[in-house]
Design a protein around this motif. Structure first.
Motif, mmCIF file in Angstrom:
data_model
loop_
_atom_site.group_PDB
_atom_site.id
_atom_site.type_symbol
_atom_site.label_atom_id
_atom_site.label_comp_id
_atom_site.label_asym_id
_atom_site.label_seq_id
_atom_site.Cartn_x
_atom_site.Cartn_y
_atom_site.Cartn_z
ATOM 1 N N LEU A 1 0.968 -1.196 -0.160
ATOM 2 C CA LEU A 1 -0.060 -0.047 0.054
ATOM 3 C C LEU A 1 1.003 1.409 0.012
ATOM 4 O O LEU A 1 0.265 2.533 -0.049
ATOM 5 C CB LEU A 1 -0.853 -0.093 1.213
ATOM 6 C CG LEU A 1 -1.896 -1.202 1.391
ATOM 7 C CD1 LEU A 1 -2.623 -1.012 2.577
ATOM 8 C CD2 LEU A 1 -2.851 -1.244 0.164
ATOM 9 N N SER A 2 2.046 1.067 0.103
ATOM 10 C CA SER A 2 2.996 2.362 0.033
ATOM 11 C C SER A 2 2.979 3.184 -1.156
ATOM 12 O O SER A 2 3.192 4.491 -1.303
ATOM 13 C CB SER A 2 4.413 1.947 0.406
ATOM 14 O OG SER A 2 4.863 1.137 -0.807
ATOM 15 N N GLY A 3 2.505 2.539 -2.197
ATOM 16 C CA GLY A 3 2.509 3.331 -3.529
ATOM 17 C C GLY A 3 1.117 3.800 -3.686
ATOM 18 O O GLY A 3 0.832 4.495 -4.914
ATOM 19 N N VAL A 4 0.146 3.565 -2.885
ATOM 20 C CA VAL A 4 -1.249 3.970 -3.026
ATOM 21 C C VAL A 4 -1.403 5.521 -2.607
ATOM 22 O O VAL A 4 -1.010 5.845 -1.467
ATOM 23 C CB VAL A 4 -2.253 2.972 -2.238
ATOM 24 C CG1 VAL A 4 -3.957 3.527 -2.572
ATOM 25 C CG2 VAL A 4 -2.085 1.621 -2.783
ATOM 26 N N VAL B 1 22.378 9.096 -6.903
ATOM 27 C CA VAL B 1 21.351 10.033 -6.749
ATOM 28 C C VAL B 1 20.569 9.917 -8.033
ATOM 29 O O VAL B 1 19.054 9.907 -7.842
ATOM 30 C CB VAL B 1 21.967 11.482 -6.679
ATOM 31 C CG1 VAL B 1 20.649 12.515 -6.394
ATOM 32 C CG2 VAL B 1 22.739 11.407 -5.363
ATOM 33 N N ARG B 2 20.982 9.848 -9.142
ATOM 34 C CA ARG B 2 20.124 9.887 -10.242
ATOM 35 C C ARG B 2 19.405 8.571 -10.490
ATOM 36 O O ARG B 2 18.010 8.622 -11.067
ATOM 37 C CB ARG B 2 21.027 9.944 -11.560
ATOM 38 C CG ARG B 2 21.742 11.126 -11.965
ATOM 39 C CD ARG B 2 22.335 11.222 -13.299
ATOM 40 N NE ARG B 2 23.214 12.474 -13.589
ATOM 41 C CZ ARG B 2 24.307 12.442 -13.483
ATOM 42 N NH1 ARG B 2 25.090 11.273 -13.370
ATOM 43 N NH2 ARG B 2 25.189 13.565 -13.614
ATOM 44 N N THR B 3 19.808 7.470 -10.131
ATOM 45 C CA THR B 3 19.084 6.247 -9.846
ATOM 46 C C THR B 3 17.908 6.532 -9.041
ATOM 47 O O THR B 3 16.494 6.057 -9.346
ATOM 48 C CB THR B 3 19.802 5.213 -9.604
ATOM 49 O OG1 THR B 3 21.033 4.958 -10.484
ATOM 50 C CG2 THR B 3 19.247 3.668 -9.559
ATOM 51 N N VAL B 4 18.039 6.841 -7.899
ATOM 52 C CA VAL B 4 17.096 7.090 -6.832
ATOM 53 C C VAL B 4 16.052 8.139 -7.574
ATOM 54 O O VAL B 4 14.556 7.727 -7.481
ATOM 55 C CB VAL B 4 17.323 7.614 -5.630
ATOM 56 C CG1 VAL B 4 16.283 8.039 -4.687
ATOM 57 C CG2 VAL B 4 18.318 6.756 -4.934
ATOM 58 N N ILE B 5 16.478 9.437 -8.166
ATOM 59 C CA ILE B 5 15.367 10.041 -8.680
ATOM 60 C C ILE B 5 14.591 9.660 -9.851
ATOM 61 O O ILE B 5 13.394 9.685 -9.877
ATOM 62 C CB ILE B 5 16.217 11.467 -9.188
ATOM 63 C CG1 ILE B 5 16.762 12.183 -8.186
ATOM 64 C CG2 ILE B 5 15.124 12.355 -9.981
ATOM 65 C CD1 ILE B 5 16.091 12.365 -6.870
ATOM 66 N N ARG C 1 13.911 6.390 -10.038
ATOM 67 C CA ARG C 1 12.863 5.377 -9.586
ATOM 68 C C ARG C 1 11.629 6.377 -8.595
ATOM 69 O O ARG C 1 10.729 6.108 -8.940
ATOM 70 C CB ARG C 1 13.578 4.719 -8.476
ATOM 71 C CG ARG C 1 12.723 3.510 -7.815
ATOM 72 C CD ARG C 1 13.457 2.629 -6.851
ATOM 73 N NE ARG C 1 14.712 2.182 -7.308
ATOM 74 C CZ ARG C 1 16.056 2.526 -6.731
ATOM 75 N NH1 ARG C 1 15.903 3.057 -5.501
ATOM 76 N NH2 ARG C 1 17.004 1.977 -7.367
ATOM 77 N N TRP C 2 12.042 7.399 -8.348
ATOM 78 C CA TRP C 2 10.852 8.245 -7.723
ATOM 79 C C TRP C 2 9.872 8.871 -8.801
ATOM 80 O O TRP C 2 8.773 8.675 -8.575
ATOM 81 C CB TRP C 2 11.778 9.383 -7.040
ATOM 82 C CG TRP C 2 10.854 10.585 -6.222
ATOM 83 C CD1 TRP C 2 9.770 10.506 -5.903
ATOM 84 C CD2 TRP C 2 11.564 11.490 -5.329
ATOM 85 N NE1 TRP C 2 9.480 11.641 -5.257
ATOM 86 C CE2 TRP C 2 10.474 12.062 -4.738
ATOM 87 C CE3 TRP C 2 12.941 11.924 -5.007
ATOM 88 C CZ2 TRP C 2 10.738 13.267 -3.711
ATOM 89 C CZ3 TRP C 2 13.117 13.062 -4.071
ATOM 90 C CH2 TRP C 2 11.875 13.420 -3.626
ATOM 91 N N SER D 1 9.515 7.437 -11.662
ATOM 92 C CA SER D 1 8.571 6.775 -12.268
ATOM 93 C C SER D 1 7.500 5.768 -11.513
ATOM 94 O O SER D 1 7.067 4.750 -11.769
ATOM 95 C CB SER D 1 9.587 5.555 -13.034
ATOM 96 O OG SER D 1 10.064 4.926 -11.935
ATOM 97 N N GLY D 2 7.593 6.223 -10.019
ATOM 98 C CA GLY D 2 6.700 5.437 -9.131
ATOM 99 C C GLY D 2 7.042 4.241 -8.866
ATOM 100 O O GLY D 2 6.311 3.173 -8.527
ATOM 101 N N GLY D 3 8.429 3.946 -9.009
ATOM 102 C CA GLY D 3 8.876 2.577 -8.574
ATOM 103 C C GLY D 3 8.845 1.595 -9.664
ATOM 104 O O GLY D 3 9.059 0.300 -9.560
ATOM 105 N N ALA D 4 8.527 2.109 -11.004
ATOM 106 C CA ALA D 4 8.278 1.017 -12.124
ATOM 107 C C ALA D 4 9.621 0.745 -12.614
ATOM 108 O O ALA D 4 9.822 -0.162 -13.377
ATOM 109 C CB ALA D 4 7.640 1.863 -13.007
ATOM 110 N N ARG D 5 11.105 1.364 -11.970
ATOM 111 C CA ARG D 5 12.079 1.129 -12.774
ATOM 112 C C ARG D 5 12.944 0.416 -11.644
ATOM 113 O O ARG D 5 12.921 0.584 -10.391
ATOM 114 C CB ARG D 5 13.014 2.414 -13.224
ATOM 115 C CG ARG D 5 12.241 3.137 -14.533
ATOM 116 C CD ARG D 5 12.944 4.422 -14.854
ATOM 117 N NE ARG D 5 12.136 4.845 -15.757
ATOM 118 C CZ ARG D 5 12.697 5.913 -16.462
ATOM 119 N NH1 ARG D 5 13.662 6.449 -16.203
ATOM 120 N NH2 ARG D 5 11.855 6.711 -17.259
#
Length: 538
Positions: A347-350, A525-529, A531-532, A534-538
C-alpha cells in the motif's frame, strides 16, 4: 497480600493425601497464604530460589491425590522465617496424568507441599499433543517448545503488538511460515503499508502493488464512491451526494440490464464511467431539476481529474469494462493457492488520499466473499492481516472517511461466524480501537517502551498473570508474552530464529557501516530520482 487462609493446622487434613504415592519425596517448601489469584510459598531452609529459574520459574502444588496446581513466580522476598515466593496461578490438572486446564477450581491451603516441575510436566503444560500445533519458539525459562494451535488462534482473531524494532513483523512472518508449512492450502492476505513482507514470502506468496494490481472503480460501494468523488460529507455537499446516488444507480442498472438480481448503488457490477457522466449530463439538462449547475460541474470535474491522474491508474485506467471480479478475488485470496497461499499487498504506493478507500474495499471484499460463500455449498476460511492497524482502526473516530474502521470492526465482531480471521499488527496499541482489540482471542505482545501502551496491552489481554504483565517492559528482542485461545496457558516465549531470506525487510539501517563507507556518487542520486519519478516502475 490478603490471606484467605493462614492457619498451619488446616494443612494436616490434606498433607498426607496429597503426598501419598503422588508427590516427590523432596519438596521445595510449603504454602503460607492464598487468595483468589496468587499464593505465597515459604521455601524450606537451604533451598536455592535460583534453582526454580528465578522470576518466571514454574512450580506445582499438591492439593489432592493426583491433582496439582501450577504456578509462575512473579516475586521473591525474604521474611523472618526465610525466603518467600509470590506465585501466580497458571493452571491445574484434575487427575493424575490428565490434561492441564486453564485457571484454578481447587485452591491450595496453607501447609500444602510445593515441588519443581520435571520436563515431562513442562511438555504437558506448554506443548500438549492434542490437535494440530505449530512451534514458534521456546518457553522462558528453559527449552520446552512453545506451540500455538492454529484453529484456536485463527478462529478467534489475534494481535501482534510491540514497540518499533522489537520484532513484530518477524514474529508475524514466523507464525505464518510455520502455519503454512502445516497448512499449505491456506488463504492469507496481508495489507502491507511499508512493503515489508514481499521478501519474507517470496517463496510462498504473490506480491501486488499499484503497478500490478487492478481494483476497478466499480468495485466500490456507495460510501466509497462518496469519499473518492466528493470527499468529506458535509451539509453543503449533500446535494452532490444525492446527484451521485441517482447517476450511479442508473449507470449500474444500464450495465446490468439483463441481470435478474436486484441492483443497488452498492452492488459490485461493472458500469461504464461514460454512462455515469452521461447521466450527470442528463440530470443537469433537466428543466425541473432542483439543484444549481455547480454540484454537477464539481462532480464531473472530479471524475475527469481522477481518470487522468496516473496515480489512480490501478482503479481508473482503461475504457473497456469487463467483469473481472472473479479473477480479482481468486488472485488476491489465492484460489487456487498453486503453492503460494499468501498475498502481500503493498500500500506504500497508493496515494494517501485514497488509501483508506482501498483498505475499506479490500477488507469489505474479503468479508462479503466469506459471507456469501457460507450460503453456498462450502466456505473457505480466510486470514486478513492488517499491518499498522492503528492507522485504519483508530481508537477515536476519524473526522472524514471512516468506512475502513467500520468494516474491520465488523470483521472483528462477526468474522468468525463466516470463517474470516483477523490479524492486527500495531506499534501503538493504545491508539487501536478498543472494540476491535477486545475481540482478539490471542495476543502476542513484544516489549512496550511506552508506559501507556504497556498498560493498555495489559488491560486488553484476554488472560495473564501479574508475572507476564509486569514483564512486558523488560522483554528482550525476539521475546514475547503469548496468551489467549491460541495457546494452552499464558507463557513467555523466546521466538525461534527466522532465516534472513524469510524475514521482512524491516531491519534498521546500519548508520555506522553506511556512513563509514561513503561510496555513493551522483549516479546513485540519479538512479533514486528516476525510480522516484517513475513511481517505482524502474
Amino acid at each position: 497480600m490478603t490471606e484467605y487462609y493462614n492457619d498451619d493446622s488446616l494443612a494436616s487434613s490434606r498433607e498426607g493425601g496429597a503426598d501419598a504415592g503422588q508427590a516427590p519425596s523432596v519438596g521445595l517448601g510449603r504454602v503460607r497464604a492464598v487468595n483468589a489469584s496468587k499464593v505465597e510459598i515459604l521455601l524450606e531452609q537451604g533451598v536455592d530460589p535460583s534453582a526454580l529459574g528465578n522470576i518466571g520459574g514454574l512450580l506445582k502444588i499438591a492439593i489432592a491425590p493426583g491433582c496439582w496446581v501450577f504456578g509462575s513466580i512473579h516475586g521473591i522476598d525474604e521474611s523472618a522465617q526465610g525466603v518467600v515466593l509470590h506465585v501466580d496461578f497458571v493452571g491445574e490438572t484434575t487427575r493424575d496424568g490428565g490434561p492441564i486446564n486453564r485457571g484454578v477450581s481447587s485452591y491450595p491451603l496453607p501447609g500444602d507441599h510445593v515441588y519443581p516441575l520435571d520436563n515431562d510436566e513442562m511438555d504437558l503444560l506448554f506443548a500438549p499433543s492434542e490437535g494440530l500445533s505449530v512451534r514458534i519458539g521456546t518457553v522462558y525459562p528453559g527449552d520446552v517448545p512453545a506451540v500455538i494451535h492454529p484453529d484456536n488462534l485463527l478462529s478467534k482473531h489475534f494481535a501482534v503488538l510491540g514497540s518499533t524494532g522489537t520484532g513484530k513483523s518477524s514474529a508475524l512472518a514466523l507464525m505464518i511460515h510455520r502455519i503454512v508449512e502445516q497448512l499449505p492450502q491456506a488463504h492469507i492476505l496481508i495489507l502491507d503499508p511499508h512493503n515489508e513482507y514481499a521478501a519474507a514470502f517470496s517463496d510462498i506468496g504473490v506480491h501486488y502493488d499499484p503497478t500490478t494490481l487492478s481494483l476497478p472503480y466499480w468495485l466500490m460501494n456507495f460510501e466509497e464512491h462518496i469519499e473518492v468523488f466528493i470527499g468529506q460529507r458535509e451539509a453543503s455537499r449533500e446535494v452532490e451526494v444525492d446527484i451521485l446516488k441517482r447517476s450511479l444507480l442508473a449507470a449500474r442498472k444500464k450495465s446490468a440490464r439483463h441481470a435478474t438480481s436486484r441492483i443497488t448503488v452498492d452492488t459490485p457490477v461493472p458500469y461504464k464511467m461514460t454512462d455515469l457522466l452521461s447521466d450527470l449530463d442528463t440530470q443537469m439538462g433537466r428543466l425541473e431539476k432542483p439543484e444549481t449547475l455547480l454540484p454537477f460541474l464539481r462532480l464531473k470535474h472530479k471524475i475527469e481529474e481522477l481518470r487522468s491522474d496516473e496515480r489512480f491508474g490501478f482503479m481508473f485506467s482503461g475504457m473497456l469494462i469487463n467483469d473481472t471480479f472473479p479473477d480479482i478475488v481468486a488472485r488476491l485470496l489465492r484460489m487456487p493457492s498453486d503453492g503460494r497461499p499468501v498475498s502481500t499487498l503493498d500500500l506504500s504506493g497508493v496515494p494517501s488520499d485514497i488509501v483508506d478507500v482501498v483498505v475499506s474495499l479490500l477488507c469489505r471484499m474479503v468479508f462479503d466473499f466469506a459471507l456469501w460463500s457460507r450460503k453456498g455449498a462450502s466456505a473457505r476460511p480466510l486470514l486478513l492481516v492488517c499491518e499498522e492497524a492503528h492507522r485504519y482502526v483508530p481508537r477515536t473516530q476519524k473526522p472524514r472517511f471512516d468506512s475502513a474502521r467500520r468494516v474491520i470492526e465488523r470483521i472483528a465482531k462477526e468474522g468468525r461466524k463466516y470463517g474470516v480471521s483477523l490479524g492486527l499488527v500495531s506499534q501503538r496499541p493504545s491508539d487501536v480501537s478498543e472494540s476491535v482489540l477486545s475481540q482478539c482471542g490471542t495476543i502476542l505482545s513484544m516489549r512496550m517502551n511506552n508506559e501507556r501502551d504497556a498498560a493498555f496491552v495489559a488491560s486488553a489481554m484476554p488472560e495473564g498473570s501479574e508475572t507476564f504483565l509486569n514483564s512486558i517492559s523488560s522483554l528482550r528482542n525476539r521475546e514475547c508474552i503469548l496468551c489467549g485461545e491460541g495457546v494452552a496457558v499464558p507463557m513467555r516465549v523466546r521466538l525461534d530464529y527466522l532465516a534472513d531470506n524469510l524475514r521482512p525487510s524491516s531491519a534498521d539501517p546500519a548508520f555506522s557501516e553506511n556512513w563509514a563507507d561513503g561510496s555513493e556518487d551522483v549516479s546513485f542520486v540519479r538512479t533514486v530520482i528516476e525510480r522516484w519519478r517513475s513511481g517505482g516502475a524502474r
